[in-house]
Design a protein around this motif. Structure first.
Motif, short mmCIF file in Angstrom:
data_model
loop_
_atom_site.label_atom_id
_atom_site.label_comp_id
_atom_site.label_asym_id
_atom_site.label_seq_id
_atom_site.Cartn_x
_atom_site.Cartn_y
_atom_site.Cartn_z
N ALA A 103 3.86 9.24 0.18
CA ALA A 103 3.67 9.41 1.63
C ALA A 103 4.48 8.39 2.41
CB ALA A 103 2.19 9.29 1.97
N GLU A 104 4.79 8.74 3.64
CA GLU A 104 5.64 7.87 4.45
C GLU A 104 4.93 6.62 4.96
OE1 GLU A 104 7.38 10.09 7.58
OE2 GLU A 104 8.50 11.44 6.25
N ASP A 105 3.60 6.64 5.05
CA ASP A 105 2.88 5.50 5.61
C ASP A 105 2.70 4.40 4.57
OD1 ASP A 105 1.19 7.08 4.13
OD2 ASP A 105 -0.57 6.67 5.38
N GLN A 106 3.81 3.80 4.17
CA GLN A 106 3.80 2.72 3.18
C GLN A 106 3.72 1.37 3.90
OE1 GLN A 106 7.53 3.48 1.21
NE2 GLN A 106 7.10 5.67 1.24
N GLN A 107 3.11 0.39 3.24
CA GLN A 107 3.04 -0.96 3.77
C GLN A 107 3.58 -1.93 2.75
OE1 GLN A 107 -1.37 -0.61 5.11
NE2 GLN A 107 -0.53 -2.30 6.30
N ALA A 108 4.35 -2.89 3.21
CA ALA A 108 4.85 -3.96 2.35
C ALA A 108 4.86 -5.24 3.16
CB ALA A 108 6.24 -3.64 1.83
N GLU A 109 3.95 -6.15 2.85
CA GLU A 109 3.82 -7.40 3.61
C GLU A 109 3.90 -8.58 2.67
OE1 GLU A 109 0.21 -7.29 5.81
OE2 GLU A 109 0.78 -5.54 7.00
N ASN A 110 4.76 -9.53 3.01
CA ASN A 110 4.89 -10.73 2.20
C ASN A 110 3.66 -11.61 2.34
OD1 ASN A 110 7.47 -10.21 1.17
ND2 ASN A 110 8.46 -11.05 2.99
N GLY A 111 3.42 -12.41 1.33
CA GLY A 111 2.36 -13.41 1.39
C GLY A 111 2.85 -14.68 2.07
N TRP A 112 2.18 -15.78 1.79
CA TRP A 112 2.51 -17.04 2.46
C TRP A 112 2.17 -18.20 1.55
CZ3 TRP A 112 -1.21 -20.75 4.05
CH2 TRP A 112 -0.70 -21.82 4.81
N ASN A 113 3.06 -19.19 1.52
CA ASN A 113 2.83 -20.42 0.76
C ASN A 113 3.07 -21.58 1.70
OD1 ASN A 113 2.29 -21.98 -1.55
ND2 ASN A 113 4.47 -22.20 -1.98
N ALA A 114 2.10 -22.45 1.85
CA ALA A 114 2.17 -23.53 2.85
C ALA A 114 3.30 -24.50 2.55
CB ALA A 114 0.84 -24.28 2.90
N PRO A 115 3.89 -25.08 3.60
CA PRO A 115 4.91 -26.12 3.39
C PRO A 115 4.28 -27.40 2.85
CG PRO A 115 4.36 -25.95 5.71
CD PRO A 115 3.64 -24.82 5.03
N GLU A 116 5.11 -28.29 2.38
CA GLU A 116 4.63 -29.57 1.87
C GLU A 116 3.90 -30.33 2.97
OE1 GLU A 116 6.40 -33.63 -0.28
OE2 GLU A 116 7.68 -31.87 0.06
N GLU A 117 2.79 -30.94 2.61
CA GLU A 117 1.92 -31.61 3.58
C GLU A 117 2.56 -32.90 4.09
OE1 GLU A 117 -2.47 -31.39 2.84
OE2 GLU A 117 -2.21 -33.56 2.67
N HIS B 222 0.86 -1.19 0.00
CA HIS B 222 0.00 0.00 0.00
C HIS B 222 0.89 1.23 0.00
CE1 HIS B 222 -3.92 -1.83 1.91
NE2 HIS B 222 -3.54 -2.43 0.81
N LEU B 223 0.55 2.20 -0.83
CA LEU B 223 1.25 3.48 -0.78
C LEU B 223 0.36 4.56 -1.37
CD1 LEU B 223 3.95 3.81 -3.56
CD2 LEU B 223 2.31 1.94 -3.50
N THR B 224 0.61 5.79 -0.95
CA THR B 224 -0.14 6.95 -1.44
C THR B 224 0.81 7.86 -2.21
OG1 THR B 224 -1.71 6.84 0.38
CG2 THR B 224 -1.52 8.95 -0.77
N VAL B 225 0.43 8.19 -3.44
CA VAL B 225 1.28 8.98 -4.31
C VAL B 225 0.57 10.27 -4.71
CG1 VAL B 225 0.49 7.67 -6.33
CG2 VAL B 225 2.60 8.99 -6.48
N THR B 226 1.31 11.38 -4.70
CA THR B 226 0.78 12.67 -5.11
C THR B 226 1.61 13.21 -6.28
OG1 THR B 226 0.02 13.21 -2.88
CG2 THR B 226 0.32 15.06 -4.40
N VAL B 227 0.93 13.66 -7.31
CA VAL B 227 1.59 14.31 -8.45
C VAL B 227 1.17 15.77 -8.48
CG1 VAL B 227 1.73 14.44 -10.96
CG2 VAL B 227 1.81 12.22 -9.82
N GLN B 228 2.15 16.67 -8.53
CA GLN B 228 1.88 18.11 -8.56
C GLN B 228 2.73 18.77 -9.64
OE1 GLN B 228 2.66 20.14 -4.88
NE2 GLN B 228 2.04 22.14 -5.66
N LEU B 229 2.10 19.62 -10.46
CA LEU B 229 2.82 20.38 -11.47
C LEU B 229 2.65 21.88 -11.27
CD1 LEU B 229 4.65 20.26 -13.91
CD2 LEU B 229 2.64 19.99 -15.38
N LEU B 230 1.49 22.30 -10.86
CA LEU B 230 1.21 23.72 -10.62
C LEU B 230 1.49 24.09 -9.16
CD1 LEU B 230 -2.15 24.10 -12.57
CD2 LEU B 230 -0.03 25.35 -13.10
N ALA B 231 2.03 25.26 -8.95
CA ALA B 231 2.21 25.74 -7.59
C ALA B 231 0.87 26.12 -6.98
CB ALA B 231 3.17 26.93 -7.56
N THR B 232 -0.02 26.67 -7.81
CA THR B 232 -1.38 26.98 -7.40
C THR B 232 -2.33 26.63 -8.53
OG1 THR B 232 -1.19 29.26 -8.23
CG2 THR B 232 -0.66 28.89 -5.91
N ALA B 233 -3.57 26.32 -8.19
CA ALA B 233 -4.55 25.97 -9.21
C ALA B 233 -4.78 27.14 -10.15
CB ALA B 233 -5.85 25.56 -8.53
#
Length: 473
Positions: free
Chosen positions: A374-388, A213-224
């Motif tokens: 933004a600084e509040d980024q999330q990066a979480e690995n998934g999971w794959n079960a071991p051999e039964e 998860h991450l939040t990205v902002t794009v800005q080109l104008l200093a004011t609208a």
């Protein structure tokens, strides 16, 4: 163990004890900390923990220690420690998991239903947290009681019921570290926060997707600026963000282009998915309430299952900088902000994926626009079960025959359970049983959440048999 005794114990416990107490738990608005910043003062999470603790203290769990563990600044956890039966003291620890926190109520519940009012209709127990995941602690204790009632065996049981799962389990690593000396050598993990496509068989979850998860902002104008004066001269921040996203996702197909977010599906998992497609060909295609005439991204069951279990996806889950239509003037806005949610294949490296996404968004930005992540980024690995293990394979076949009357199926899950990846790393030698009573139509997180009571009882029976099989392995 003799099946008749197991079933009688489970059914009696569910009807006479579990269902009334679970109904009381539903009535507690125990929102996860991410949805209740004042959870410590509102006290609902603490009330949920105490409610289940009181129930468990009245059960026949010989020698059990039941306690609330609460580290400073963290939401509470209920820890239940049940000693092994005499014949299974050398089988390590069975770590059983569930959670007591809930998603927000969400509007739009059907007439006569309410998120905090338990209602039983046609064998369904309605209410927020009924199937996700309030029933889990009750099912775990009922399974242990059934083992005793049928003269079976079980290894030491450590039941953990946390209160932050719906917030991504931020406190769980600290609790696992705090309790590590008491947990001992975990040889089996039983997670009851999953489910499957139908209520006809036992479903096992063998993989979970990771996420970024991450939040990205794009800005080109200093004011609208006035759109009539500036458009055609200055690019829209929205268009620039679209260009950046096209580097990551094919807008026509939804395919994620970055190699760091893609993996090869293991042959064993592909075989499982093909078997699921055979028994439930319409499950995903019909699972979600599309508008009239709406279609899923494919008509092919196998493709949908692969998309949901093992392929990366991007969802735009939030935005800022766009006024409401009634308030929109002829303005070229100064910036556009979007929150991006990626689901990752179970074996993808989440940190590598996050780095690749950030590179794609910030390198050679069109028109020299400013990109802020933004600084509040999330990066979480998934999971794959071991051999039964062989003992688990044999025990599952018995459960198939005696409890459900048809073969179980194993599949992935498109969502994430952070706890599983964490435990997979911490206990690499353990066997994993990830199952549960959730069906494709159980409405978790949305209006009219419900628990199939008969199926929950069958899952409880299955867990009892598998605990006994583990103890005798």
């Amino acid at each position: 163990m003799e099946q008749k005794s197991v079933r009688e114990s489970v059914v009696s416990t569910w009807i006479n004890d579990v269902t009334p107490s679970l109904s009381g738990l539903i009535a507690i608005p125990a929102l996860s900390p991410a949805f209740d910043a004042d959870w410590a003062s509102t006290g609902h999470l603490a009330a949920a923990v105490q409610h289940v603790k009181s129930y468990l203290e009245g059960r026949d769990l010989p020698g059990a220690r039941i306690e609330v563990v609460e580290l400073e600044g963290r939401s509470p956890l209920l820890f239940v420690d049940v000693p092994a039966t005499p014949g299974a003291t050398d089988k390590g620890t069975v770590l059983m998991y569930g959670h007591l926190d809930k998603q927000p109520p969400v509007g739009g519940w059907s007439e006569g239903l309410d998120p905090w009012t338990p209602v039983i209709r046609d064998g369904r127990l309605y209410g927020r947290g009924s199937v996700d995941d309030g029933y889990s602690g009750y099912a775990a204790s009922a399974a242990v009681e059934a083992v005793h009632a049928a003269g079976g065996e079980h290894a030491r049981i450590a039941l953990l019921l946390e209160t932050g799962e719906e917030s991504g389990s931020p406190d769980l690593p600290a609790y696992l570290e705090h309790l590590s000396g008491r947990l001992g050598e975990v040889s089996l993990v039983v997670c009851l926060d999953a489910g499957g496509m139908d209520y006809d068989r036992l479903w096992l979850t063998t993989s979970l997707r990771g996420m970024v998860h991450l939040t990205v902002t794009v800005q080109l104008l200093a004011t609208a600026q006035h759109s009539g004066l500036a458009s055609g001269v200055v690019a829209s921040s929205f268009r620039i963000l679209r260009q950046l996203l096209e580097r990551i996702e094919n807008a026509e197909t939804g395919e994620i282009k970055l190699s760091e977010l893609n993996v090869e599906v293991p042959a064993s998992r592909l075989a499982e998915i093909e078997a699921v497609a055979e028994v439930a060909p319409e499950a995903l295609r019909t699972a979600f309430p599309l508008v009239s005439g709406g279609k899923t991204v494919s008509e092919d069951a196998l493709e949908l299952l692969l998309n949901n279990y093992w392929r990366p996806t991007l969802s735009i889950i939030g935005g800022e900088g766009l006024p409401r239509p009634a308030e929109a003037g002829n303005v070229l806005r100064q910036s556009t902000t979007l929150t991006l949610s990626f689901r990752l294949p179970p074996t993808a490296d989440a940190e590598d994926a996050l780095a690749a996404i950030k590179r794609a968004l910030t390198t050679d930005v069109p028109y020299g626009a400013k990109v802020t992540i933004a600084e509040d980024q999330q990066a979480e690995n998934g999971w794959n079960a071991p051999e039964e293990a062989a003992w688990l394979t044999d025990a599952l076949r018995r459960v198939d025959d005696e409890v459900f009357g048809r073969p179980h199926r194993a599949a992935g899950m498109g969502g994430s359970i952070p706890f599983m990846g964490l435990l997979g790393e911490k206990y690499p030698e353990a066997q994993f049983l990830v199952t549960g009573a959730c069906g494709a139509d159980s409405n978790i997180h949305v209006p009219d959440e419900w628990l199939n009571l008969d199926y929950a009882q069958q899952v409880t029976e299955a867990v009892a048999h598998l605990l006994d099989a583990h103890a005798r392995s």
